[in-house]
Write a protein that holds these residues in place. Sequence first.
Motif, mmCIF file in Angstrom:
data_model
loop_
_atom_site.group_PDB
_atom_site.id
_atom_site.type_symbol
_atom_site.label_atom_id
_atom_site.label_comp_id
_atom_site.label_asym_id
_atom_site.label_seq_id
_atom_site.Cartn_x
_atom_site.Cartn_y
_atom_site.Cartn_z
ATOM 1 N N PRO A 149 -2.247 0.757 3.375
ATOM 2 C CA PRO A 149 -0.929 0.575 2.804
ATOM 3 C C PRO A 149 -0.818 -0.767 2.929
ATOM 4 N N TYR A 150 -0.402 -2.071 4.356
ATOM 5 C CA TYR A 150 -0.057 -2.852 3.976
ATOM 6 C C TYR A 150 -0.763 -3.635 3.012
ATOM 7 N N PHE A 151 -1.806 -4.135 3.260
ATOM 8 C CA PHE A 151 -2.876 -4.981 2.563
ATOM 9 C C PHE A 151 -2.755 -4.942 1.238
ATOM 10 N N ALA A 152 -2.411 -3.489 0.910
ATOM 11 C CA ALA A 152 -2.480 -3.431 -0.612
ATOM 12 C C ALA A 152 -1.288 -4.274 -1.463
ATOM 13 N N ARG A 153 -0.088 -4.345 -0.244
ATOM 14 C CA ARG A 153 1.063 -5.341 -0.634
ATOM 15 C C ARG A 153 0.110 -5.929 -1.493
ATOM 16 N N THR A 154 -0.259 -7.293 -0.796
ATOM 17 C CA THR A 154 -0.771 -8.510 -0.627
ATOM 18 C C THR A 154 -1.756 -9.075 -0.746
#
Lengths: 416, 525
Positions: B168-173
């Motif tokens: 989810p964190y990498f999906a943001r960026t």
Amino acid sequence: MRKILSLTIAALAASSAFAGGYRVSLQGQKQLAMGHTGVAVVNSAEVLFFNPAGMAFLEDRFNVSVGGSALFARTKFQNETYNWKASTENVGTPFNAYVSYKVTDWFSAGLAVYTPYGSAVEWDQDWQGSHLVNNIDLQAIYIQPTVSFKISDRLSFGGGPIYVTGSVEFNRNLTRSLTNEQGERSDVTIDAAGVNAWGYTAGFMFNPIDPLMIGFNYRSEITMEARDGDATFNDLPAFAQGAYPNTTFSADLPLPAELTVGLSYKFSDKWLVAFDYNRAYWNVYDALVVDFGADGIPTSVNPRNYKDASTYRLGTQFKPNDKFAFRAGWYFDESPVQDGYFAPETPRNDSMGFTGGLTYQVTNKLGVDVSFLYLHFDETDNSYNHYTEGTQDDVTFGGTYKNVVFSPGIGLTYSF
Amino acid sequence: MKNKFIYLSVLAFVFAGCEPEFENELSDSNYSAGDADFSSYVAIGNSLTAGFMDGTMSRVGQQYSFPNLLAQQFAVVGGGEFTQPPFDADTDNLGGLLFNGNVIQPTRLIIDAGDGGPENIAGTPTVDITNQFATAYNNMGVPGAKSFHLLAEGYGNIAGVPLGQANPYFARTATSPTATVLGDAMSKNPTFFTNWIGNNDVLAFATSGGTGVNQEGNMNPATYGSNDITDPTVFAGVYSQIINTLTSNGAKGVVATIPDVTSIPFFTTVPYNPLSASVIGDGDAAVGQATIQQLNQQLYGPLKQILTALGQGSRINLLNPNGNNPLLITDETLTNFGPQITGALTLGGFDPQLAAFLGNAYGRARQATASDLVLLSTRAAIGAAPQGAPAPFNLFGITYPLQDQHILIPSETSVVATATASFNQSIRQIAASKNLAVADMNQILNQLVSGLRTEDGQIYTADYFSTSTISTVLFSLDGIHPNARGYAVIANEVLKVINDHYNAKLPLVSAGNYPGATVLPSNAN
């Protein structure tokens, strides 16, 4: 820049006044100009401070000296390990007023008011050393009724009680990291005014042969006992507000005893040289202990561990005619602060004072005194190694400090 | 005469302008980058690089990420801009994550001064991962990432998040659904990098209590479960590829080793033997002592008798009413004596159904020893009721054994230690082949176990938060990640390594000035 300055000073040949700890040696424009010597100098009513015994030797029946100085103290701090820089600039206004009256040929009485202790240091709020001090303002006014007896033409005694009234305001951050919910550092201010105490001064002057005067003076230790001052906690996080209510505090601040011996020698009617040795009994300043009134707030113990310190003073006065007197002096002032106890509230190391000044006699009765002091400090690498954090009581804060202190002063002397 | 007064006032004026001057006035020129070039610094890694603390990313916490602290020091010697994934949406600094309005990561942990223990701060997260930035940042630390994830296409594909296939964190960026963490990092053209990856390749197994699988021998990471231990050859291969790519344009950097679990408070805070009479009596020692006598007569005594008959009497000892007794745990490496226990209890007149239940529960039970690591998350489970267990066998750790996910038993700890050592050896070898600096975080965190003394004389330890350590604790409330102060200590150690390896002279940071846990008087909206 500095070279030019010291040359100028030398040319002016003028005076002195800032000692270690929170002692401020600026107790008379004439004597300051002579390296703040004076325990064996009979020049003016300033002698009430330097050695009350000398009052009986004053020639005029009535003597008044009033004066003041503007004290500019600047300190710079840097620490290469952490790339820290900070500085503080402070102005103090020590003043003095002396009156003496010759009641009989062998008895004089007078009153002295002066400010020998004081400290004002204001760092930027939340600077790197804010857990030790953000700012401090310490004031003490000495009021000293004085009597002096001339036992013979060669010997006099003098002294008097000292009433001190003072105030202290001190602020520091509570810890190195505590903040409120907005990220503002939590701090505490302690503030006490109208703190009063008593002490005394006593001395003698001895004139074995005409050109030589020997003096001895002792000023007692006076402990300023602040009681029920205000302790105010600022920017506390919500959880700590219950535990740290604004409350009262008690603390003792010693104004140490000082012993002075010295001599002066008149090489001619125009030329006088004086030497003073001061010993300040600073070892009474063991720790700054602040007791808070509210239950549960731990007592704040801040080790100071000052040591007794000496000052060596040399001064000279030259009076070419009735209109002018020129003065110059030098002194070496040993700091009472020991290595590892170098706290930024009184960031003073050993110093050398260069002083100069002159008097212009407007009339026979009225003179204007001008004095100047430049205090030279070598830069010093030092630290305070006794901060308590968690279970450790030897957390350090330090770096390189450099002070510059100078102080122009002006005074009036009236006598008849 | 008049001239003299003018002379004096000029002099006073000159003095008024006279500043104290140092022989060596401190300025940026006192410092140097040495052989390194910090103009484009990129940080690669997992949560420890991202600035994760108290169980989440948060707006304020991220400011204290160790790469961000490093970048502030690099700025003195020509370091360029350092960007981090935006967390402006975390308006109230609650942390946590939403996915289409649903909470997928809880808020950050705080201490509620009323309750004492750590808990999630009240409120709902405000960072929704569907607000995507499609931008590469200098801080490419991705919480949860394992070594091979940095090379995995689709790790930032938001469609994969609900399936557990993407982060989810990498999906943001992520700059595109097929972007890789390493590819996005390289788009910043790093001249200097830090790479601290590999913790999750072994730590996820440990924090799960060893419920995962040691995948040694399995060369296909796509088949690994999230709590599994990465095969060491896979790790070494992936790590080489990452370093080869990072250094392909001549960049220099620092790599960090993986700390042993024994230096992390998540594994060292809860003792194996917390069961005193007072704890069992819920604060009343007299009640606890009576309960202990009862337990010894009705449960521990009979169990020990049965096990002794089976030659396994040492599995369980009677409770000492005046001592700290060990927790009751399940050790899946023990022979299962469940049927024998059921049989013996049935013979002893127990209801057959209850006897079967107890045989099942105690077949591999033993008391914990100092070699067992009780997870921090197990603290809440001790004394709680296992599902479906009848009273009085409904107290985890006391009358019902704690399970695999609660405890790291010695065999699991040993697997973790072996993998950690192997990964660290690969990290050091690969770093040496490229002449990169190594920040030995394993050694540094081990130092914390006995106490690490910083330049200012403070001694920091690897202990978990307590009210007396509020000014010195380095670990955040999740027990795994450092707090701001801890990241400052890490930044300092990295700075020292850079100074040493690259002949640089960088200013250090003073950890003492960084905050610790958030403590609130109560935890309510």
